[in-house]
Design a protein around this motif. Structure first.
Motif, PDB file in Angstrom:
ATOM      1  N   ALA A 144       0.857  -1.197   0.000  1.00 51.29           N
ATOM      2  CA  ALA A 144       0.000   0.000   0.000  1.00 51.29           C
ATOM      3  C   ALA A 144       0.888   1.240   0.000  1.00 51.29           C
ATOM      4  O   ALA A 144       2.085   1.173   0.285  1.00 51.29           O
ATOM      5  CB  ALA A 144      -0.928   0.004   1.215  1.00 51.29           C
ATOM      6  N   GLU A 145       0.289   2.369  -0.319  1.00 50.26           N
ATOM      7  CA  GLU A 145       1.012   3.635  -0.256  1.00 50.26           C
ATOM      8  C   GLU A 145       1.314   3.994   1.202  1.00 50.26           C
ATOM      9  O   GLU A 145       0.555   3.627   2.109  1.00 50.26           O
ATOM     10  CB  GLU A 145       0.175   4.750  -0.890  1.00 50.26           C
ATOM     11  CG  GLU A 145      -0.008   4.607  -2.396  1.00 50.26           C
ATOM     12  CD  GLU A 145       1.311   4.683  -3.139  1.00 50.26           C
ATOM     13  OE1 GLU A 145       2.188   5.492  -2.729  1.00 50.26           O
ATOM     14  OE2 GLU A 145       1.483   3.939  -4.112  1.00 50.26           O
ATOM     15  N   PRO A 146       2.419   4.704   1.458  1.00 49.24           N
ATOM     16  CA  PRO A 146       2.717   5.131   2.827  1.00 49.24           C
ATOM     17  C   PRO A 146       1.568   5.951   3.413  1.00 49.24           C
ATOM     18  O   PRO A 146       0.836   6.637   2.681  1.00 49.24           O
ATOM     19  CB  PRO A 146       3.975   5.988   2.652  1.00 49.24           C
ATOM     20  CG  PRO A 146       4.613   5.471   1.403  1.00 49.24           C
ATOM     21  CD  PRO A 146       3.475   5.093   0.501  1.00 49.24           C
ATOM     22  N   CYS A 147       1.415   5.845   4.722  1.00 52.22           N
ATOM     23  CA  CYS A 147       0.336   6.563   5.402  1.00 52.22           C
ATOM     24  C   CYS A 147       0.903   7.271   6.633  1.00 52.22           C
ATOM     25  O   CYS A 147       2.065   7.095   6.997  1.00 52.22           O
ATOM     26  CB  CYS A 147      -0.772   5.596   5.806  1.00 52.22           C
ATOM     27  SG  CYS A 147      -0.247   4.327   6.983  1.00 52.22           S
ATOM     28  N   GLY A 148       0.077   8.071   7.269  1.00 49.82           N
ATOM     29  CA  GLY A 148       0.487   8.797   8.460  1.00 49.82           C
ATOM     30  C   GLY A 148       0.003   8.118   9.723  1.00 49.82           C
ATOM     31  O   GLY A 148      -1.194   7.863   9.872  1.00 49.82           O
ATOM     32  N   LEU A 149       0.931   7.806  10.627  1.00 52.49           N
ATOM     33  CA  LEU A 149       0.600   7.268  11.948  1.00 52.49           C
ATOM     34  C   LEU A 149       1.794   7.538  12.851  1.00 52.49           C
ATOM     35  O   LEU A 149       2.766   6.794  12.839  1.00 52.49           O
ATOM     36  CB  LEU A 149       0.306   5.766  11.880  1.00 52.49           C
ATOM     37  CG  LEU A 149       0.046   5.075  13.226  1.00 52.49           C
ATOM     38  CD1 LEU A 149      -1.187   5.666  13.902  1.00 52.49           C
ATOM     39  CD2 LEU A 149      -0.102   3.572  13.058  1.00 52.49           C
TER      40      LEU A 149
END
Length: 262
Positions: free
Chosen positions: A196-201
């Motif tokens: 998946a595309e990078p995400c914010g966490l």
């Protein structure tokens, strides 16, 4: 005086947390890292100092203990899907939807943590003593800094997890990790497929898939991390068998550890 080369296997033990007491140790370690140290979670939500969430009921939990001090230093969990969904899917959308078979044969690795407080413990390398019978005193540690400690504990937890997965028929791992952790895993020769595309966490995180069969073949396991894991419920049997752990309990923060003899 001589200096002995140290390995994870003669310094630490990994335990499957299979009792209420061991689960409390696991959740408290997470509280101390994710709430107290990192500030990723709101500590007001956990007045009992046990950081838990919706996914823990469907997870298998592991702990790492420093053998000489008896202190619990790290934790990790394997999360099984709930309703054909993994925790990482709350943050990112896979390029391709996972099939029912993939959910059935996979787990997500999460809540990997190592106490920064471990830096204050006597875990540093020091000269080993030769005993009267010619044997080397084992009460030394090869870890020289927190980065080495964290990486070593991580590989010990990964080894325990992959052995558990082999025993239970799990074929794949999913992980949601920082770029630095992904780099460290790839650098050791583990193949990771981005899903998946990078995400914010709490910063940038990227989701990957790893093959259990491929992880088991990695040469990192050839000279260390061979002891796999014990069950916490077997601790009393361990005390009876070896005796060396029959020591008074002491406290570090809010987690008990076993007072060493020296």
């Amino acid at each position: 005086m001589i200096e002995e080369k140290r390995y994870f296997d003669n310094s630490f033990d990994v335990f499957l947390a299979d009792t209420p007491e061991s689960l409390e140790i696991h959740y408290n370690l997470r509280f101390r890292v994710y709430c107290d140290e990192m500030g990723y979670e709101d500590k007001e939500r956990f007045p009992d100092r046990l950081e838990k969430d919706y996914w823990d009921e469907n997870a298998v939990h592991f702990l790492v203990r420093h053998r000489d001090s008896g202190c619990w230093l790290g934790a990790m969990r394997l999360v099984k899907p709930r309703g054909y969904r993994f925790p990482l899917e709350d943050r990112c959308t896979p390029y391709q939807p996972l099939s029912a078979n993939q959910y059935r044969n996979s787990v997500e690795i999460s809540r990997l943590c190592v106490l920064r407080e471990a830096r204050r413990l006597n875990l540093h390398r020091r000269p080993a003593k030769v005993l009267a019978n010619g044997e080397v005193d084992r009460r030394v540690s090869f870890l020289q800094d927190y980065k080495n400690l964290s990486r070593s504990v991580m590989w010990g937890l990964y080894r325990a997890a992959v052995v558990y997965c082999r025993q239970t028929g799990i074929r794949d791992w999913y992980i949601l990790v920082t770029p630095s952790l992904a780099h460290a895993v790839k650098r050791e020769g583990f193949e990771m497929t981005q899903i998946a595309e990078p995400c914010g966490l709490n910063g940038v995180r990227t989701a990957y898939r790893l093959s259990v069969a491929h992880i088991l073949k990695n040469p990192i396991w050839e000279h260390d991390y061979k002891r796999d894991f014990l069950r916490y419920s077997e601790l009393n049997d361990e005390f009876a068998a070896y005796g060396y752990l029959r020591r008074p309990l002491r406290q570090i923060g809010s987690v008990s550890y076993i007072q060493p003899r020296y």
